[in-house]
Design an enzyme around this catalytic site. Sequence first.
Site, PDB file in Angstrom:
ATOM      1  N   ASP A  35       0.851  -1.185   0.000  1.00 59.35           N
ATOM      2  CA  ASP A  35       0.000   0.000   0.000  1.00 59.35           C
ATOM      3  C   ASP A  35       0.890   1.240   0.000  1.00 59.35           C
ATOM      4  OD1 ASP A  35      -3.220   0.545   0.955  1.00 59.35           O
ATOM      5  OD2 ASP A  35      -1.795   2.216   1.093  1.00 59.35           O
ATOM      6  N   ILE A  36       0.515   2.225  -0.793  1.00 64.76           N
ATOM      7  CA  ILE A  36       1.317   3.446  -0.935  1.00 64.76           C
ATOM      8  C   ILE A  36       1.273   4.301   0.336  1.00 64.76           C
ATOM      9  CG2 ILE A  36      -0.446   5.023  -1.880  1.00 64.76           C
ATOM     10  CD1 ILE A  36       1.642   5.699  -4.081  1.00 64.76           C
ATOM     11  N   ASN A  97     -12.900  -3.248   1.838  1.00 68.77           N
ATOM     12  CA  ASN A  97     -13.893  -2.174   1.872  1.00 68.77           C
ATOM     13  C   ASN A  97     -14.740  -2.211   0.610  1.00 68.77           C
ATOM     14  OD1 ASN A  97     -12.839  -1.070   4.319  1.00 68.77           O
ATOM     15  ND2 ASN A  97     -11.191  -0.126   3.143  1.00 68.77           N
ATOM     16  N   GLN A 104     -14.856   2.649   0.473  1.00 70.70           N
ATOM     17  CA  GLN A 104     -13.979   2.124  -0.576  1.00 70.70           C
ATOM     18  C   GLN A 104     -13.528   3.285  -1.451  1.00 70.70           C
ATOM     19  OE1 GLN A 104     -15.889  -0.639  -3.263  1.00 70.70           O
ATOM     20  NE2 GLN A 104     -13.956  -1.338  -4.149  1.00 70.70           N
ATOM     21  N   HIS A 110     -10.212  -5.499  -3.677  1.00 75.91           N
ATOM     22  CA  HIS A 110      -8.918  -5.715  -3.034  1.00 75.91           C
ATOM     23  C   HIS A 110      -9.104  -6.092  -1.573  1.00 75.91           C
ATOM     24  CE1 HIS A 110      -9.902  -1.402  -2.691  1.00 75.91           C
ATOM     25  NE2 HIS A 110      -9.278  -1.418  -1.519  1.00 75.91           N
ATOM     26  N   HIS A 112      -6.952  -5.775   2.008  1.00 74.40           N
ATOM     27  CA  HIS A 112      -5.805  -5.240   2.743  1.00 74.40           C
ATOM     28  C   HIS A 112      -5.317  -6.326   3.707  1.00 74.40           C
ATOM     29  CE1 HIS A 112      -6.789  -0.794   2.051  1.00 74.40           C
ATOM     30  NE2 HIS A 112      -7.943  -1.353   1.742  1.00 74.40           N
TER      31      HIS A 112
HETATM   32  P1  AMP Z   1      -9.818   1.376  -0.066  1.00 76.15           P
HETATM   33  O1  AMP Z   1     -10.272   2.491   0.822  1.00 76.15           O
HETATM   34  O2  AMP Z   1     -10.067   0.033   0.562  1.00 76.15           O
HETATM   35  O3  AMP Z   1     -10.347   1.505  -1.462  1.00 76.15           O
HETATM   36  O4  AMP Z   1      -8.240   1.502  -0.094  1.00 76.15           O
HETATM   37  C1  AMP Z   1      -7.486   1.829  -1.223  1.00 76.15           C
HETATM   38  C2  AMP Z   1      -6.027   1.743  -0.820  1.00 76.15           C
HETATM   39  O5  AMP Z   1      -5.252   1.889  -1.978  1.00 76.15           O
HETATM   40  C3  AMP Z   1      -5.576   2.838   0.162  1.00 76.15           C
HETATM   41  O6  AMP Z   1      -5.064   2.211   1.355  1.00 76.15           O
HETATM   42  C4  AMP Z   1      -4.479   3.580  -0.603  1.00 76.15           C
HETATM   43  O7  AMP Z   1      -3.417   3.994   0.214  1.00 76.15           O
HETATM   44  C5  AMP Z   1      -4.053   2.544  -1.625  1.00 76.15           C
HETATM   45  N1  AMP Z   1      -3.478   3.067  -2.857  1.00 76.15           N
HETATM   46  C6  AMP Z   1      -3.969   4.054  -3.660  1.00 76.15           C
HETATM   47  N2  AMP Z   1      -3.184   4.225  -4.724  1.00 76.15           N
HETATM   48  C7  AMP Z   1      -2.183   3.324  -4.623  1.00 76.15           C
HETATM   49  C8  AMP Z   1      -1.049   3.001  -5.421  1.00 76.15           C
HETATM   50  N3  AMP Z   1      -0.760   3.652  -6.571  1.00 76.15           N
HETATM   51  N4  AMP Z   1      -0.216   2.021  -4.998  1.00 76.15           N
HETATM   52  C9  AMP Z   1      -0.470   1.362  -3.852  1.00 76.15           C
HETATM   53  N5  AMP Z   1      -1.530   1.622  -3.053  1.00 76.15           N
HETATM   54  C10 AMP Z   1      -2.362   2.581  -3.429  1.00 76.15           C
END
Ligand code: AMP
Length: 130
Positions: A35-36, A97, A104, A110, A112
């Site tokens: 995760d970024i 989520n 989400q 996805h 986590h």
């Molecule tokens: P969600 O709220 O479950 O949709 O979480 C989306 C997740 O994606 C968040 O924890 C972000 O930090 C992560 N995210 C967004 N863009 C990227 C990316 N380019 N590379 C890795 N993680 C990302």
Amino acid sequence: MAYSYDNSNIFAKILRGEIPCGKVLETEHSLAFNDIAPKAPVHVLVIPKGSYVNFDHFAAEASDAELADFSRAVGEICRSTGVAEHSGGNGYRLISNSGSDGVQVVPHMHVHVIGGCLLGSFVQPAGESQ
Ligand code: AMP
């Protein structure tokens, strides 16, 4: 109502190779990357390569091969990152989520995988701020 998938989301771009990711594992049907904006020492996202918007979409329409591959990929991440008790860790949390109540952000299914520290209570009770 049919599920609707938006091909312009950021994970679709990662899958197409249009933007980079910190890849941790790739299998035939799944991809895992860091995760970024990690919320814990271990915070890996596991996504199916197929175009599924959320968990219920994936569970309803993915093939048995995709479902099995994804499930095994999540388990592999739990072990390979060291958070699984089986591999000497103290455990982990899986979160998927969905939708607006689920907050989400990225509309590609996805999970986590979060761990590496004590994670605290399960979820913030409704109405309470962080
Ligand atoms: P969600 O709220 O479950 O949709 O979480 C989306 C997740 O994606 C968040 O924890 C972000 O930090 C992560 N995210 C967004 N863009 C990227 C990316 N380019 N590379 C890795 N993680 C990302």
